[in-house]
Motif scaffolding. Structure first.
Motif, PDB file in Angstrom:
ATOM      1  N   GLU A 262       1.032  -1.150   0.057  1.00 51.63           N
ATOM      2  CA  GLU A 262      -0.037   0.157   0.014  1.00 51.63           C
ATOM      3  C   GLU A 262       0.698   1.299   0.016  1.00 51.63           C
ATOM      4  OE1 GLU A 262      -3.000   0.351  -0.366  1.00 51.63           O
ATOM      5  OE2 GLU A 262      -3.700  -1.741  -0.385  1.00 51.63           O
TER       6      GLU A 262
ATOM      7  N   ARG B  74      -7.885   8.610   4.141  1.00 51.14           N
ATOM      8  CA  ARG B  74      -8.744   7.337   3.674  1.00 51.14           C
ATOM      9  C   ARG B  74      -7.866   6.287   3.138  1.00 51.14           C
ATOM     10  NH1 ARG B  74     -11.154  12.367   1.338  1.00 51.14           N
ATOM     11  NH2 ARG B  74     -10.244  11.804  -0.747  1.00 51.14           N
TER      12      ARG B  74
ATOM     13  N   LEU C 153      -8.233   2.632   4.213  1.00 46.78           N
ATOM     14  CA  LEU C 153      -8.539   1.508   3.349  1.00 46.78           C
ATOM     15  C   LEU C 153      -7.457   0.389   3.376  1.00 46.78           C
ATOM     16  CD1 LEU C 153     -10.220   0.515   0.890  1.00 46.78           C
ATOM     17  CD2 LEU C 153      -8.838   1.919  -0.623  1.00 46.78           C
ATOM     18  N   SER C 154      -6.292   0.903   3.488  1.00 53.14           N
ATOM     19  CA  SER C 154      -4.961  -0.031   3.410  1.00 53.14           C
ATOM     20  C   SER C 154      -5.232  -0.828   4.651  1.00 53.14           C
ATOM     21  CB  SER C 154      -3.609   0.834   3.380  1.00 53.14           C
ATOM     22  OG  SER C 154      -3.368   1.685   2.379  1.00 53.14           O
TER      23      SER C 154
ATOM     24  N   ALA D 180      -7.624  -1.900   6.328  1.00 52.31           N
ATOM     25  CA  ALA D 180      -8.688  -2.714   6.162  1.00 52.31           C
ATOM     26  C   ALA D 180      -8.379  -3.594   5.209  1.00 52.31           C
ATOM     27  CB  ALA D 180      -9.877  -1.941   5.640  1.00 52.31           C
ATOM     28  N   ILE D 181      -7.655  -3.375   4.063  1.00 58.22           N
ATOM     29  CA  ILE D 181      -7.195  -4.415   3.068  1.00 58.22           C
ATOM     30  C   ILE D 181      -6.262  -5.397   3.643  1.00 58.22           C
ATOM     31  CG2 ILE D 181      -6.115  -4.649   0.865  1.00 58.22           C
ATOM     32  CD1 ILE D 181      -7.275  -2.340  -0.031  1.00 58.22           C
TER      33      ILE D 181
END
Length: 489
Positions: free
Chosen positions: A26, A164, A168-169, A171-172
């Motif tokens: 990421e 954001r 997102l990173s 969570a991924i």
């Protein structure tokens, strides 16, 4: 040995590594993403500036009231806007007192590395700068737009975008880590844990552990499971054979003790037969004595072999040339007068010691001499008249001793069972323990004994000793004997 805890297990390491690798990916993706976001932000402002500047063209006198200019500039988020048409006409909007420009950014020929550097420099900026941006209009590349804007709103938008991306990173990475963790746990960790538990159980109780049941997998894990099951079966079979051999050895030792007593009595009686008045009795008595002596030798060698087990070594710094010389004398002394070669002649031996002076090894002198004596005695009994011993050092302090004789070579049966006890003798009536014991001596030192060649011109054995065994080197080492002439004339 206990199995590792959860925090030190392979599963925990896989989970942590998966999260770290996803976050690293990421981060690598974030660099072009933030650069692209900044470029898109500026292009959107350029497009808005283009539309605002076109309002000048709609007025009759090409003039826009200051109040309207301020509203248009506020909509764009700029202090000043210039629109240059292809025909070089310029439309301009500006506040009454525009601020001083701190930096200029030209988007017309900017490469990706420069865009990334400008984006990170903007995120690191602590002062509120005013920047001039120059670039083609996204609405029509034939138009060139210049605008003066505050950098801080763009930085805030970039920080929000970074937040954001970070969320997102994370969570991924967590989702990917869980999926990878579950997959690897089912495919690798559990089977590896099962293999580990099986190995630990076999080590603790090789004979009492239930047989390991391999799965039907066809990959490397399945191969390892089947190999473990085969290894367990082999170990159990070897242990049971060892128990049987131990019991057999005990019985042989008892039988051997009684047999030696019987043979001693027979030897005493045979000596009386030599004084018999019967010529035929006197003629066969030497053959009878030789047979009894061979039987006694067989008993002695068998007892020695079954008693040795793992050879304990008393290592010391030993000059090699005197040791080889003493081994040659011992080999000559071990030849009984009644021992004959295959051609019927009495066995004699010429011992050629080619080991140079000054070569010292760290070894068990008695055991190493024992191996050389066995090789020399075997050579004489097989028909050799001379034995040559040469030495050659190897890289790392290793040593290669070559024992070459001029005998007729080993028969095929002896080669097939060369180092097998009681099966590898090259002569009729032989026990076949000499080479087996010599090989055990070399392996106890960390080396090995191997047959280099055996032809009608002679036989060559190599005694390989491991690196680090040479303590002191000689000034000049002997040459290796060639296959054409292993023994000098």
């Amino acid at each position: 040995m206990p199995l590792p805890s959860v925090t030190r297990s392979l599963s925990a390491k896989l989970l942590v590594l998966t999260v770290l690798f996803v976050l690293l990916a990421e981060v690598l993706i974030y660099t072009p993403s933030i650069a692209r976001y900044r470029l898109t932000y500026l292009e959107e402002r350029l497009a808005a500036a283009h539309l605002a500047a076109l309002s000048v063209e709609a007025t009759p006198d090409m003039m826009v009231a200051m109040e309207l200019q301020n509203e248009l500039l506020a909509h764009v988020g700029a202090h000043a806007v210039e629109l240059i048409r292809p025909d070089s006409r310029v439309y301009m909007l500006s506040r009454s007192m525009p601020p001083t420009v701190d930096a200029v950014f030209d988007l017309r020929a900017t490469m990706a590395p420069r865009l990334a550097a400008d984006a990170f420099m903007a995120l690191a900026q602590r002062r509120d700068r005013v920047i001039r941006v120059i670039g083609p209009s996204p609405k029509d590349p034939a138009f060139q737009v210049e605008m003066v804007i505050d950098e801080r709103p763009m930085i805030r938008a970039m920080v929000d975008f970074s937040g954001r991306i970070l969320a997102l990173s994370v969570a991924i990475s967590l989702i990917a880590a869980v999926l990878v963790f579950v997959s690897l746990t089912r495919l690798l960790v559990r089977p590896m844990r099962r293999l580990t538990e099986g190995l630990v159980a076999i080590r603790r109780d090789p004979d009492g552990t239930p047989p390991f049941q391999p799965s039907a997998r066809t990959d490397e894990i399945g191969v390892a499971e089947r190999e473990l099951a085969d290894m367990q079966a082999t170990i159990r079979s070897a242990l049971r054979q060892r128990e049987r051999l131990a019991a057999l050895g005990t019985a042989v030792a008892k039988i051997n003790h009684d047999l030696r007593a019987i043979l001693s009595t027979a030897a005493l009686l045979s000596e009386r037969l030599a004084e018999s008045a019967d010529p035929e009795v006197r003629r066969v008595t030497p053959r009878l004595m030789a047979s009894i002596d061979r039987a006694v030798e067989l008993c002695g060698q068998t007892m020695t072999y079954t008693r040795d087990g793992l050879l304990p070594l008393a290592r010391a710094d030993v000059p090699l040339r005197p040791l080889v010389e003493e081994a040659g004398a011992a080999a000559l002394a071990a030849l009984r007068p009644d021992v004959v070669r295959p051609d019927g002649e009495r066995a004699e031996l010429r011992w050629d010691n080619r080991v140079p002076e000054g070569l010292t090894v760290r070894a068990d002198a008695a055991q190493l001499s024992r191996a050389l004596v066995n090789l020399g005695r075997n050579a004489a009994q097989a028909g050799a008249g001379a034995v040559a011993v040469t030495a050659e050092t190897r890289p790392g302090g290793g040593l290669l001793l070559l024992v070459a004789d001029d005998g007729p070579g080993l028969p095929p049966r002896a080669r097939d069972n060369l180092f097998q006890p009681f099966a590898g003798s090259a002569r009729a009536g032989g026990v076949g323990l000499g080479l087996a014991i010599a090989r055990e001596v070399l392996r106890a030192h960390g080396g090995d004994l191997r047959l280099v060649e055996s032809t009608a011109a002679g036989t060559v054995f190599a005694l390989e000793l491991p690196p680090g065994i040479v303590v002191e080197r000689a000034a000049r080492l002997g040459e290796m004997p060639t296959s054409e002439s292993p023994i000098p004339d």
